[in-house]
Design a protein around this motif. Structure first.
Motif, PDB file in Angstrom:
ATOM      1  N   ASP A 294      22.804  47.020  43.873  1.00  0.00           N
ATOM      2  CA  ASP A 294      21.892  47.558  42.860  1.00  0.00           C
ATOM      3  C   ASP A 294      22.359  46.988  41.525  1.00  0.00           C
ATOM      4  O   ASP A 294      23.548  47.048  41.205  1.00  0.00           O
ATOM      5  CB  ASP A 294      21.972  49.090  42.870  1.00  0.00           C
ATOM      6  N   ALA A 295      21.464  46.460  40.745  1.00  0.00           N
ATOM      7  CA  ALA A 295      21.827  45.817  39.477  1.00  0.00           C
ATOM      8  C   ALA A 295      22.527  46.758  38.511  1.00  0.00           C
ATOM      9  O   ALA A 295      23.245  46.312  37.619  1.00  0.00           O
ATOM     10  CB  ALA A 295      20.584  45.227  38.819  1.00  0.00           C
ATOM     11  N   ALA A 296      22.357  48.077  38.669  1.00  0.00           N
ATOM     12  CA  ALA A 296      22.986  49.044  37.764  1.00  0.00           C
ATOM     13  C   ALA A 296      24.443  49.323  38.116  1.00  0.00           C
ATOM     14  O   ALA A 296      25.178  49.882  37.311  1.00  0.00           O
ATOM     15  CB  ALA A 296      22.191  50.349  37.766  1.00  0.00           C
ATOM     16  N   ILE A 297      24.890  48.937  39.312  1.00  0.00           N
ATOM     17  CA  ILE A 297      26.278  49.158  39.714  1.00  0.00           C
ATOM     18  C   ILE A 297      27.160  48.135  39.002  1.00  0.00           C
ATOM     19  O   ILE A 297      26.944  46.933  39.112  1.00  0.00           O
ATOM     20  CB  ILE A 297      26.459  49.025  41.240  1.00  0.00           C
ATOM     21  N   LEU A 298      28.160  48.627  38.285  1.00  0.00           N
ATOM     22  CA  LEU A 298      29.068  47.749  37.552  1.00  0.00           C
ATOM     23  C   LEU A 298      30.400  47.549  38.262  1.00  0.00           C
ATOM     24  O   LEU A 298      31.073  46.541  38.034  1.00  0.00           O
ATOM     25  CB  LEU A 298      29.328  48.311  36.147  1.00  0.00           C
ATOM     26  N   VAL A 299      30.809  48.518  39.107  1.00  0.00           N
ATOM     27  CA  VAL A 299      32.117  48.437  39.766  1.00  0.00           C
ATOM     28  C   VAL A 299      32.070  49.184  41.096  1.00  0.00           C
ATOM     29  O   VAL A 299      31.359  50.180  41.238  1.00  0.00           O
ATOM     30  CB  VAL A 299      33.236  49.005  38.857  1.00  0.00           C
ATOM     31  N   GLU A 300      32.825  48.681  42.054  1.00  0.00           N
ATOM     32  CA  GLU A 300      32.971  49.331  43.362  1.00  0.00           C
ATOM     33  C   GLU A 300      34.421  49.181  43.810  1.00  0.00           C
ATOM     34  O   GLU A 300      35.016  48.108  43.661  1.00  0.00           O
ATOM     35  CB  GLU A 300      32.036  48.672  44.373  1.00  0.00           C
ATOM     36  N   PHE A 301      34.991  50.276  44.322  1.00  0.00           N
ATOM     37  CA  PHE A 301      36.384  50.297  44.770  1.00  0.00           C
ATOM     38  C   PHE A 301      36.419  50.503  46.288  1.00  0.00           C
ATOM     39  O   PHE A 301      35.804  51.435  46.799  1.00  0.00           O
ATOM     40  CB  PHE A 301      37.156  51.452  44.113  1.00  0.00           C
ATOM     41  N   ILE A 302      37.146  49.644  46.997  1.00  0.00           N
ATOM     42  CA  ILE A 302      37.334  49.772  48.438  1.00  0.00           C
ATOM     43  C   ILE A 302      38.825  49.974  48.663  1.00  0.00           C
ATOM     44  O   ILE A 302      39.640  49.141  48.277  1.00  0.00           O
ATOM     45  CB  ILE A 302      36.842  48.508  49.173  1.00  0.00           C
TER      46      ILE A 302
END
Length: 118
Positions: free
Chosen positions: A104-112
């Motif tokens: 999604d273009a609004a997601i700036l960061v994701e942590f795994i």
């Protein structure tokens, strides 16, 4: 043989999978995607904490973390400031940070995250 436990599972994925004493989390993102990188990092890390607690672990037991940033040059320093405040002293995991095109273009960061539990 160790059993496999799954939490918050849908047809597509589980948010948490436990095998033995290892906890694997799916990517955690902010609950609200209208915030800046600081707000999204704080919210996503709160979700990591929630999922780790559900699995009987916590942020002091991190083994590895992958961090995906929408705009690495712009957001790396601000995300790291949140990360360093959130992480307990002496508990830094093995870590990689990359730039990625998000779902999604609004997601700036994701942590795994992968963590241990007792």
């Amino acid at each position: 043989m160790s059993k496999i436990e799954r939490f918050e599972t849908s047809a597509r994925m589980s948010h948490t999978v436990i095998h033995g004493n290892t906890v694997y989390l799916a990517g955690a993102i902010a609950e609200r995607l209208d915030g800046d990188i600081t707000a999204q990092s704080e919210q996503a890390l709160a979700e990591v904490e929630r999922l780790l607690a559900l699995a009987g672990s916590d942020k002091s037991r991190l083994l590895t973390t992958q961090i995906w940033l929408k705009d690495l040059p712009r957001d790396f320093a601000a995300m790291n400031a949140v990360w360093e405040r959130w992480l307990p002293a002496g508990a830094a995991p093995a870590r990689a940070t990359c730039q990625a095109q998000m779902a999604d273009a609004a997601i700036l960061v994701e942590f795994i995250v992968t963590a241990a539990r007792d």
